[in-house]
Design a protein around this motif. Sequence first.
Motif, PDB file in Angstrom:
ATOM      1  N   PHE A 201      48.655  23.595  62.425  1.00 12.72           N
ATOM      2  CA  PHE A 201      48.068  24.715  63.148  1.00 12.72           C
ATOM      3  C   PHE A 201      46.893  25.293  62.343  1.00 12.72           C
ATOM      4  O   PHE A 201      45.756  25.005  62.633  1.00 12.72           O
TER       5      PHE A 201
ATOM      6  N   PRO B  98      56.069  35.344  65.999  1.00 11.01           N
ATOM      7  CA  PRO B  98      56.423  36.741  66.287  1.00 11.01           C
ATOM      8  C   PRO B  98      57.936  36.969  66.280  1.00 11.01           C
ATOM      9  O   PRO B  98      58.714  36.066  66.615  1.00 11.01           O
TER      10      PRO B  98
ATOM     11  N   THR C 238      43.719  16.881  73.209  1.00  9.65           N
ATOM     12  CA  THR C 238      44.373  18.177  73.080  1.00  9.65           C
ATOM     13  C   THR C 238      44.000  19.016  74.297  1.00  9.65           C
ATOM     14  O   THR C 238      42.927  18.874  74.870  1.00  9.65           O
TER      15      THR C 238
ATOM     16  N   ARG D 260      43.458  22.696  76.386  1.00 13.04           N
ATOM     17  CA  ARG D 260      43.075  24.090  76.177  1.00 13.04           C
ATOM     18  C   ARG D 260      43.697  25.010  77.231  1.00 13.04           C
ATOM     19  O   ARG D 260      43.284  26.141  77.397  1.00 13.04           O
TER      20      ARG D 260
ATOM     21  N   ASP E 135      44.666  29.510  73.039  1.00 11.68           N
ATOM     22  CA  ASP E 135      44.540  28.826  71.746  1.00 11.68           C
ATOM     23  C   ASP E 135      45.738  29.138  70.849  1.00 11.68           C
ATOM     24  O   ASP E 135      46.256  28.260  70.160  1.00 11.68           O
ATOM     25  N   ALA E 136      46.178  30.385  70.848  1.00 11.46           N
ATOM     26  CA  ALA E 136      47.311  30.775  69.994  1.00 11.46           C
ATOM     27  C   ALA E 136      48.609  30.134  70.460  1.00 11.46           C
ATOM     28  O   ALA E 136      49.485  29.818  69.652  1.00 11.46           O
TER      29      ALA E 136
ATOM     30  N   TRP F 219      49.479  27.310  71.306  1.00 10.83           N
ATOM     31  CA  TRP F 219      49.812  25.986  70.771  1.00 10.83           C
ATOM     32  C   TRP F 219      50.414  26.048  69.373  1.00 10.83           C
ATOM     33  O   TRP F 219      50.840  25.008  68.825  1.00 10.83           O
ATOM     34  N   GLY F 220      50.458  27.216  68.766  1.00 12.39           N
ATOM     35  CA  GLY F 220      51.187  27.387  67.507  1.00 12.39           C
ATOM     36  C   GLY F 220      52.666  27.665  67.730  1.00 12.39           C
ATOM     37  O   GLY F 220      53.425  27.782  66.770  1.00 12.39           O
ATOM     38  N   LEU F 221      53.059  27.776  68.980  1.00 13.29           N
ATOM     39  CA  LEU F 221      54.467  28.041  69.325  1.00 13.29           C
ATOM     40  C   LEU F 221      55.137  26.758  69.824  1.00 13.29           C
ATOM     41  O   LEU F 221      54.477  25.809  70.203  1.00 13.29           O
ATOM     42  N   GLU F 222      56.472  26.785  69.870  1.00 13.85           N
ATOM     43  CA  GLU F 222      57.213  25.719  70.542  1.00 13.85           C
ATOM     44  C   GLU F 222      57.297  26.038  72.037  1.00 13.85           C
ATOM     45  O   GLU F 222      57.217  27.196  72.440  1.00 13.85           O
TER      46      GLU F 222
ATOM     47  N   TYR G 292      60.001  25.598  73.583  1.00  9.19           N
ATOM     48  CA  TYR G 292      61.423  25.889  73.760  1.00  9.19           C
ATOM     49  C   TYR G 292      61.770  27.284  73.234  1.00  9.19           C
ATOM     50  O   TYR G 292      61.303  27.686  72.163  1.00  9.19           O
TER      51      TYR G 292
ATOM     52  N   GLN H 258      44.877  36.659  64.166  1.00 10.34           N
ATOM     53  CA  GLN H 258      45.427  36.002  65.350  1.00 10.34           C
ATOM     54  C   GLN H 258      46.856  36.485  65.646  1.00 10.34           C
ATOM     55  O   GLN H 258      47.502  35.961  66.549  1.00 10.34           O
ATOM     56  N   GLN H 259      47.342  37.496  64.926  1.00 16.30           N
ATOM     57  CA  GLN H 259      48.737  37.904  65.097  1.00 16.30           C
ATOM     58  C   GLN H 259      48.984  38.525  66.465  1.00 16.30           C
ATOM     59  O   GLN H 259      50.063  38.360  67.054  1.00 16.30           O
TER      60      GLN H 259
ATOM     61  N   MET I  58      49.109  35.726  69.039  1.00 19.31           N
ATOM     62  CA  MET I  58      50.391  35.018  68.925  1.00 19.31           C
ATOM     63  C   MET I  58      51.497  35.826  69.611  1.00 19.31           C
ATOM     64  O   MET I  58      52.349  35.262  70.304  1.00 19.31           O
ATOM     65  N   ALA I  59      51.496  37.133  69.399  1.00 22.90           N
ATOM     66  CA  ALA I  59      52.512  37.976  70.032  1.00 22.90           C
ATOM     67  C   ALA I  59      52.367  37.912  71.555  1.00 22.90           C
ATOM     68  O   ALA I  59      53.361  37.800  72.284  1.00 22.90           O
TER      69      ALA I  59
ATOM     70  N   LYS J  64      53.661  34.457  72.800  1.00 20.42           N
ATOM     71  CA  LYS J  64      55.120  34.300  72.785  1.00 20.42           C
ATOM     72  C   LYS J  64      55.769  35.178  73.853  1.00 20.42           C
ATOM     73  O   LYS J  64      56.717  34.774  74.513  1.00 20.42           O
TER      74      LYS J  64
ATOM     75  N   ARG K  99      55.398  33.363  77.038  1.00 25.54           N
ATOM     76  CA  ARG K  99      56.379  32.270  77.120  1.00 25.54           C
ATOM     77  C   ARG K  99      57.739  32.804  77.546  1.00 25.54           C
ATOM     78  O   ARG K  99      58.378  32.268  78.454  1.00 25.54           O
TER      79      ARG K  99
ATOM     80  N   ASP L 169      38.880  17.145  72.819  1.00 22.84           N
ATOM     81  CA  ASP L 169      39.206  16.703  71.453  1.00 22.84           C
ATOM     82  C   ASP L 169      40.308  15.649  71.481  1.00 22.84           C
ATOM     83  O   ASP L 169      41.326  15.829  72.162  1.00 22.84           O
TER      84      ASP L 169
ATOM     85  N   SER M 194      43.531  13.815  69.949  1.00 20.28           N
ATOM     86  CA  SER M 194      44.662  14.219  69.105  1.00 20.28           C
ATOM     87  C   SER M 194      44.741  13.298  67.893  1.00 20.28           C
ATOM     88  O   SER M 194      44.709  12.075  68.047  1.00 20.28           O
TER      89      SER M 194
END
Lengths: 284, 284, 284, 284, 284, 284
Positions: free
Chosen positions: B35, B224, D6, D8, D48-49, D51-54, D56, D260-261, D264-265, D268, D271, E74, E76
């Motif tokens: 990431f 988070p 990838t 977007r 963009d953020a 994709w730093g999460l799962e 699940y 980016q916090q 991210m919040a 999530k 999600r 992009d 992967s």
Amino acid sequence: MDLQFTSRTFLAADFPYDESLAVIIGCPLDISSSFRPGTRFAPQAIRDASWGLETYSPRLDRDLEDLKICDVGDISLPQGNLEGALEVIQGSMTAIMGDQKFPILLGGEHLISLPIVKELTRHHHNLVVIQLDAHADFRQEYLGEPLSHATVMRRIADILGGENVCQLGIRSGTREEMRSARAMGSLSEVGETLRRAAGRPVYLTVDLDLLDPGIAPGVGTPEPGGLTFDEVISLISQLSPLHVVGFDVVELSPPYDPTQQSAMAAAKLIRELILQFYPDKSHQ
Amino acid sequence: MDLQFTSRTFLAADFPYDESLAVIIGCPLDISSSFRPGTRFAPQAIRDASWGLETYSPRLDRDLEDLKICDVGDISLPQGNLEGALEVIQGSMTAIMGDQKFPILLGGEHLISLPIVKELTRHHHNLVVIQLDAHADFRQEYLGEPLSHATVMRRIADILGGENVCQLGIRSGTREEMRSARAMGSLSEVGETLRRAAGRPVYLTVDLDLLDPGIAPGVGTPEPGGLTFDEVISLISQLSPLHVVGFDVVELSPPYDPTQQSAMAAAKLIRELILQFYPDKSHQ
Amino acid sequence: MDLQFTSRTFLAADFPYDESLAVIIGCPLDISSSFRPGTRFAPQAIRDASWGLETYSPRLDRDLEDLKICDVGDISLPQGNLEGALEVIQGSMTAIMGDQKFPILLGGEHLISLPIVKELTRHHHNLVVIQLDAHADFRQEYLGEPLSHATVMRRIADILGGENVCQLGIRSGTREEMRSARAMGSLSEVGETLRRAAGRPVYLTVDLDLLDPGIAPGVGTPEPGGLTFDEVISLISQLSPLHVVGFDVVELSPPYDPTQQSAMAAAKLIRELILQFYPDKSHQ
Amino acid sequence: MDLQFTSRTFLAADFPYDESLAVIIGCPLDISSSFRPGTRFAPQAIRDASWGLETYSPRLDRDLEDLKICDVGDISLPQGNLEGALEVIQGSMTAIMGDQKFPILLGGEHLISLPIVKELTRHHHNLVVIQLDAHADFRQEYLGEPLSHATVMRRIADILGGENVCQLGIRSGTREEMRSARAMGSLSEVGETLRRAAGRPVYLTVDLDLLDPGIAPGVGTPEPGGLTFDEVISLISQLSPLHVVGFDVVELSPPYDPTQQSAMAAAKLIRELILQFYPDKSHQ
Amino acid sequence: MDLQFTSRTFLAADFPYDESLAVIIGCPLDISSSFRPGTRFAPQAIRDASWGLETYSPRLDRDLEDLKICDVGDISLPQGNLEGALEVIQGSMTAIMGDQKFPILLGGEHLISLPIVKELTRHHHNLVVIQLDAHADFRQEYLGEPLSHATVMRRIADILGGENVCQLGIRSGTREEMRSARAMGSLSEVGETLRRAAGRPVYLTVDLDLLDPGIAPGVGTPEPGGLTFDEVISLISQLSPLHVVGFDVVELSPPYDPTQQSAMAAAKLIRELILQFYPDKSHQ
Amino acid sequence: MDLQFTSRTFLAADFPYDESLAVIIGCPLDISSSFRPGTRFAPQAIRDASWGLETYSPRLDRDLEDLKICDVGDISLPQGNLEGALEVIQGSMTAIMGDQKFPILLGGEHLISLPIVKELTRHHHNLVVIQLDAHADFRQEYLGEPLSHATVMRRIADILGGENVCQLGIRSGTREEMRSARAMGSLSEVGETLRRAAGRPVYLTVDLDLLDPGIAPGVGTPEPGGLTFDEVISLISQLSPLHVVGFDVVELSPPYDPTQQSAMAAAKLIRELILQFYPDKSHQ
């Protein structure tokens, strides 16, 4: 252990102190700055940035790895005690000069040049100080104070006489400062400077705000309309005939340098200054 | 020279290597992060931040200045060669363990724990690894690769057996990861962990994303919904009966930490971990 | 002209000075900070942030617009002259107290509380100082200097006696500091503080690092493991029976506050402090 | 070409539009913000953020990859024409509702909820709007304007009646706003909200400033003293019995989110909202 | 739906793949960088920045909207597996070249040029590679590794022969690198380059650190003393007689580009390169 | 009180309004910007930056302290109501012109020039507008809107006639814009501009993106390939024979100016413009 570690000295400046000809010392003075603080972090920021450069200069065809330089780190300064801090800086110069090293000082704010020059006058007869700077730093006093980054060159001129100070690149000052500098004869140009300094010991002080804020935004007091990096190198290059006995590079403020570009400029400038003025010329 | 210099080691960790009981070593591995990169800068950022703290912990009534710790700096790692880099890290552990030091490793990305644990199994029989982390890091492979920050705990479980790994605080994983971790018995809680690890040598690996991104935003993969700083300290405190033989703190990413708050949290956590698990208890 | 202009005072604090009961004054002292500088920019950053808030507090059901407050701006301080600057701050207090105003001081570094308290003792008999802070600030001297942000509460205790200082929230100090504070009786808790200060004039000094660095990262010395905003408000709320005669809020460092979150927290805290302790209670 | 690219889109939301049950659409409205602009960049920053999460969620034991969601991107809005932009947003809702999709809207500023709710009332009888927010957004007008991020919930209450709006988490407002909201019956609590909304179609609008600025500093108007991430999740969780027919998440301002916090919040939270309220429950 | 959406391709590069003459592909390789990471984010940053530009170039009087270009996004890449990633990049070139498209590659780090050139030699006889760069990138190996951003041009010279590589603008290298490059004949100037490349297929690789760090600070390794934007355009302009068969632009590092100025420079440079070297000249 | 306070006006512009010859007024319009917002914060950022400069210009040998200038602050603008905001700006011009002051306007976005010029035509016969800018801003409409930062000069040309607008420095526009500007005769050069404007009242509008993004990255729409600071000063200097009756400086966007370099450039440019065009020449 038999492992390889990364260094936090200035690029390639990890020679043993006793055998070194030149010594780098950080002077993180950050007390009298009137606009933006942060110069206390400059020496370490310059060291960290320097490892993004090569040790070799194509311009000079010389390499730091051939030289004997020791970066001793940053001296500890008493917070909030300006005069005490200046004494510590002068004390560090006494030590370096007593060991007959070529001194390279990393500011910190510009006021560090005052105790450095004071000490140098005890070791070099007939000293000339060349200042590369955007600001004249030539006030009689600043907000009532005689000791300040804004008065440092006037204090030095008081000691050496204005005719033994050469101010290059100045593009900002009060009307009164400019008059005084003109009256005392310190405002200069390259040709005049080469004439005045020929054959004499020269101390060079470089304020990074000489560079345009586009090149080096991370300084205490950015002054629009400055030099490009190559113009500064060209200026330095014209000074190469002189007998430089030490130099400082001051006023980097890392909190205002999020891209590290100002620290990179400082580091490369220092590399070029070292390679150009290193006392032992046998490698060239 | 007889001057006082500022240190760039971790806070108060400037004891001579030979006489030290504990050794701090930076492992700036930053290759497999998927990431956000930047963990290469973490060890130095933690050191710089640590000097904003006191050496004394009111919680434990202990002081780093009473301990014998040597911060040897960062090992150099071959760029772009993941397996080579892991070998160098393991080699540094071989050296430290050969000198019978208590190892404190500063990441770099989480994958550093793999060669560390590999080496530790050669020195400690019946080792338990306790992981404090937001992410399970328990994939079989990640984007086709078996070696990654996202697979590191699975690789460690492959070596030690899942029952010898205790995962605490996990709040993120794929469905498959969570199932595997459950199946292998590594997902744990504090009570269970204390029971399993009692009387055995324990290696502790702390991923800073255990902390809430509000506390430590500057990590590779902020998740988070994490712990407050005091909740982490409380967790550590509950582990105090255990026989910890070394630890690492990983995944700080300074380019995403403009306020330095994440580095401060890392530094204070390391101070508390050292004071709590330092091998010589005679000062307490 | 008959146009509407935006204000750069603190939120709603644009009442004429002569008719105001409370006065806000910025004290941008930024000289002795040992870790991160920048508090000189705090008063203006707080003012700018305050306009993102409402004037009304649902908690207290009071509104700044009903009060008579004048924000007079920042006093000019002599750069690099610590003692001179402290004199100017004390002079400004002399003026405010002479005009019988309720003083609200915006730091600047914590050392501003020293001249303020000095002056207050001339106007209020039997003064108590309550400090809300992460750090004890109780050293005998710091790097050889008796006047520093790290010694300020010790200097105040020297004047008032330790029993007339109440330190709340302290989570960091040297072993020696903690011992001295305990010996002098200044470390306190809320209940004890309410007992000691009952019926006496109280000066309140709030160091923003009381807040967790997750809430307020932009301070001179962030100390992990602090209070949430609501915990600070709750603490303030418990002090509401006391007779507060003035307060300061110190140590915001805007260069380390890129999101403005620390300045917003400072501004809202000040709003709540004003609404709670404003001298004329007839609006409530 | 047979290569892997990838994405977007929002995490895992790349199902074909025609076969999708839910649709994500970005509404980068950024015109009426009075404090800090930048919400125009929010939808892309959230994507963009994400994709730093799962995909699940351990909390719900559900996975985005099992769902049919299409992220169609950001609609183009006419700059500087507030009413025109609101019409385009309403038009996009007309299209989505005409295709019988579950709408997920990413702001942009809070005013986007007005045209969304207007359109929803044409498709759902007896609609309830639940607002999770720090600010009441309940002014009659703001700086003379009836349409603004500060008036949006009042406009919605004008349409639906105050008793069909449930405001949760409000911690800021003018005295007048709070009175009006109380008078119109929109200020609510969880239990009351569950009672009022039971069995009715519910639209949920989440202003990210509900979160504490320590968790999500990058919003238009940070209000100190908010909820933790887990408290927001817990609130959402309590609403799970309700029949939610769509939702928006608004007011992220990426220029104030250097870590980016906040993004991210937001990601999530979205999600979890999708996994909880997705219309087809057969996967659970 | 019949709505207008904003695009996340490169400016105006949303033509259908099958009908396009030129293809833009992002190669977010970010593994071997030794100084500052972050190039993985470059292609998307360049795309986002490009929409701040016009499609029309007054210099060339040509417009992107007249051209048939497809930005496919992009690829992967497997994290932490350098050789695997290079294979994927080469595979993407195989696909593009098989479809007879003009390839435009967005780095990622400079090493992407190696697999690209490898593949190109299978499609173009007598290929010349022209490198615009601050650094020679001509080491035999770097930290023991033969594959690195610091060795890429040497590897290419090993394949093509040094006389078929033209290095322009080089201002940094080790002494050994400069000697090797001189010995192999790759260091060049514009006139010499035009002579050597006349009538032959040319691949152009542009490292953004060619630009001065004042113009483009957000690169992996900023090297002070570079070209202005107009000087780079002038250089490109002088190459216009050549038959360019593809190009890449590499080494943007968005985490070090808080102002977006480097991404804007990259995007405009790419616009000018496309308009100048697009294979179908019928629009001019 | 008899204390010295720091000023938040523009440098030295604190003369009483009634006696001033020139008036500075901030117009924080920030509604129609299509790329990056933030110009609402520009006037205050320029004021704060200005205090890092001297009041004296060595170039002109004039000093702001000799002039009578009043900075009245920022006018309040109705959020989200573009036409209403333009009316307020025009109203402020009516007031200033009614009081016979020389107007100096600080944007805000470029659209502020439209109501300013509208009002000026009522006070000055035969007005010429000179635009210094990177972008033509000459579209017939933008995203369907006739009023926008991208159409402002076209609207002004519609009022004055294209031959009474002189566009200097333009390096970006659509093909259509460039054609229209050429057709209407507004694209100009210095010599032509001096001829056309000789002896007539001139209003000058300076868009800071005229500067290269390396010098001033913090603007709404940075356009690579611009002028250096000294080139802009030189351009201004060539216009000194003209009779300038007011000017604006627009498009600074402080959120994209983390180093303050763009605000410093704006402030120094304004200082030079004031000193050059101040209506009373008796000090020179």
